[in-house]
Design a protein around this motif. Structure first.
Motif, short mmCIF file in Angstrom:
data_model
loop_
_atom_site.label_atom_id
_atom_site.label_comp_id
_atom_site.label_asym_id
_atom_site.label_seq_id
_atom_site.Cartn_x
_atom_site.Cartn_y
_atom_site.Cartn_z
N GLY A 153 0.81 -1.21 0.00
CA GLY A 153 0.00 0.00 0.00
C GLY A 153 0.84 1.26 0.00
O GLY A 153 0.50 2.25 -0.68
N GLN A 154 1.95 1.25 0.74
CA GLN A 154 2.83 2.41 0.75
C GLN A 154 3.51 2.61 -0.61
O GLN A 154 3.64 3.73 -1.09
N VAL A 155 3.96 1.51 -1.21
CA VAL A 155 4.68 1.61 -2.49
C VAL A 155 3.75 2.07 -3.60
O VAL A 155 4.17 2.82 -4.50
N LEU A 156 2.50 1.66 -3.57
CA LEU A 156 1.56 2.10 -4.61
C LEU A 156 1.44 3.62 -4.64
O LEU A 156 1.23 4.20 -5.71
N SER A 157 1.55 4.26 -3.48
CA SER A 157 1.45 5.73 -3.44
C SER A 157 2.77 6.41 -3.74
O SER A 157 2.80 7.64 -3.92
N LEU A 158 3.86 5.64 -3.82
CA LEU A 158 5.18 6.24 -4.04
C LEU A 158 5.71 6.04 -5.45
O LEU A 158 6.54 6.83 -5.92
N ARG A 159 5.24 5.00 -6.14
CA ARG A 159 5.88 4.65 -7.40
C ARG A 159 5.66 5.67 -8.51
O ARG A 159 6.40 5.67 -9.50
N GLU A 160 4.67 6.55 -8.37
CA GLU A 160 4.43 7.58 -9.38
C GLU A 160 4.97 8.94 -8.95
O GLU A 160 4.69 9.93 -9.62
N ARG A 161 5.72 9.00 -7.87
CA ARG A 161 6.25 10.26 -7.39
C ARG A 161 7.38 10.75 -8.31
O ARG A 161 7.96 9.99 -9.10
N GLU A 162 7.72 12.04 -8.16
CA GLU A 162 8.69 12.66 -9.06
C GLU A 162 10.07 12.03 -8.95
O GLU A 162 10.78 11.86 -9.95
N PHE A 163 10.50 11.68 -7.73
CA PHE A 163 11.85 11.13 -7.60
C PHE A 163 11.98 9.77 -8.26
O PHE A 163 13.06 9.39 -8.72
N VAL A 164 10.88 9.02 -8.33
CA VAL A 164 10.92 7.74 -9.04
C VAL A 164 11.02 7.97 -10.54
O VAL A 164 11.79 7.31 -11.25
N GLU A 165 10.25 8.94 -11.06
CA GLU A 165 10.34 9.26 -12.48
C GLU A 165 11.72 9.78 -12.84
O GLU A 165 12.27 9.46 -13.91
N ALA A 166 12.33 10.57 -11.93
CA ALA A 166 13.68 11.07 -12.19
C ALA A 166 14.69 9.93 -12.24
O ALA A 166 15.59 9.91 -13.09
N ALA A 167 14.54 8.96 -11.35
CA ALA A 167 15.46 7.81 -11.35
C ALA A 167 15.29 7.00 -12.63
O ALA A 167 16.28 6.51 -13.21
N ARG A 168 14.04 6.84 -13.09
CA ARG A 168 13.80 6.11 -14.34
C ARG A 168 14.44 6.84 -15.52
O ARG A 168 15.04 6.21 -16.40
N SER A 169 14.30 8.16 -15.55
CA SER A 169 14.85 8.94 -16.66
C SER A 169 16.37 8.88 -16.71
O SER A 169 16.96 9.04 -17.78
N LEU A 170 17.00 8.62 -15.56
CA LEU A 170 18.45 8.49 -15.52
C LEU A 170 18.91 7.07 -15.84
O LEU A 170 20.12 6.79 -15.81
N GLY A 171 17.98 6.17 -16.11
CA GLY A 171 18.33 4.82 -16.51
C GLY A 171 18.47 3.84 -15.37
O GLY A 171 19.02 2.75 -15.57
N ALA A 172 17.96 4.16 -14.19
CA ALA A 172 18.06 3.25 -13.06
C ALA A 172 17.16 2.03 -13.28
O ALA A 172 16.05 2.15 -13.82
N SER A 173 17.63 0.88 -12.85
CA SER A 173 16.85 -0.34 -13.00
C SER A 173 15.74 -0.38 -11.95
O SER A 173 15.76 0.36 -10.96
#
Length: 308
Positions: free
Chosen positions: A189-209
């Motif tokens: 439940g906690q992760v569902l509310s965090l996975r769309e946050r900006e810091f996750v998108e930033a990590a994805r854009s930098l190529g993080a797995s």
């Protein structure tokens, strides 16, 4: 006015403002909670009693499993009450209850720590995977969580112990297996509310797995509720272990175990009150201390508790 201005050193640098991390603020709130600190002191005393259980045996001169049928039992064969030789009295076999309580603390704390560790590790990993990966992974893991939560714990525990035999490892594994689902549901439940946050998108854009994002970026943000749940889970595990021992599914005799001691005292509660009182008090004080400390940790990690 001019003289007052001359006293001001305009070249002096302003004092650095030091911020406090959420962990530092939580620890500060926790230290101010007197009930939590008293409970922590009680927990430390219980841990010391378990660690130095051989010292109790050396001081009293009574090993935990030694039966003193000549001095530990009355002529009628009943347990002896507290006295100068047996401070907490004896049990139905003439054994020293104080020493057995100290050794029983080892069993309760070992099961509480290891079963809770298994529960938290498995629950956090599966909860992270279900909440972050989503899709078919989330569906499978969510259904697995529902199945585990719906299984009648005691019935399965009785079946497993009847097949494998009672032992410490079986008790730890049984409790850990049937407890991880609650942790996984909370983490998911906690992760569902965090996975769309900006810091996750930033990590994805930098190529993080996905693995790095889950364990480096997302996991630290769910540690607070996990820590709180862990402190509240330990007393539940201790009571569960005592319940299994009370039902004859715990450690085999003559191992000192609070649940087993309470089970053995059922036929003597009217003639030997100390036999059931002292093991019951040990279990009550331990679980109460962990619960009160867990409440303090929950309040300390709750951001709404900070009114500054």
């Amino acid at each position: 006015m001019t003289a007052a201005l001359e006293l001001v050193d305009v070249t002096a640098e302003p004092a650095a403002i030091q911020g406090r991390s959420p962990l530092a603020l939580a620890l500060r709130r926790l230290r101010r909670d007197k009930i939590a600190m008293i409970s922590l002191a009680v927990i430390i005393l219980i841990v010391l009693m378990a660690v130095f259980a051989p010292v109790f045996a050396a001081i009293t001169g009574h090993p935990p499993n030694e039966q003193y049928r000549d001095i530990g039992l009355t002529p009628e064969g009943l347990p002896r009450g507290p006295n100068g030789t047996f401070w907490f009295g004896t049990d139905d076999l003439g054994r020293d209850i104080l020493v057995r309580i100290a050794y029983g603390a080892r069993v309760s704390l070992l099961v509480g720590v290891f079963a809770t560790a298994i529960t938290v590790v498995v629950g956090v990993v599966l909860g992270l995977a279900a909440g972050f990966l989503g899709g078919i992974t989330d569906t499978i893991l969510t259904r697995l969580i529902d199945v585990v939560l719906s299984v009648p714990f005691l019935l399965v525990a009785i079946a497993l112990v009847s097949i494998t035999g009672p032992s410490l490892s079986v008790t730890v594994l049984v409790i850990g297996f049937f407890s991880w689902a609650s942790v996984a549901r909370i983490v998911r439940g906690q992760v569902l509310s965090l996975r769309e946050r900006e810091f996750v998108e930033a990590a994805r854009s930098l190529g993080a797995s996905d693995g790095r994002i889950m364990f480096v970026d997302v996991l630290p943000n769910v540690l607070a509720p996990v820590i709180v749940y862990t402190t509240l889970l330990v007393p539940v595990v201790i009571v569960t272990q005592a319940t299994l021992s009370f039902l004859g599914l715990g450690l085999p005799p003559p191992t000192a175990d609070w649940g087993g001691m309470i089970n053995s005292s059922q036929n003597y509660y009217t003639t030997a009150w100390w036999f059931i009182l002292f093991p019951g008090l040990a279990l009550l004080i331990t679980t109460l201390a962990f619960n009160l400390f867990g409440d303090g940790v929950r309040d300390a990690f709750d951001p709404r508790a900070d009114r500054s």
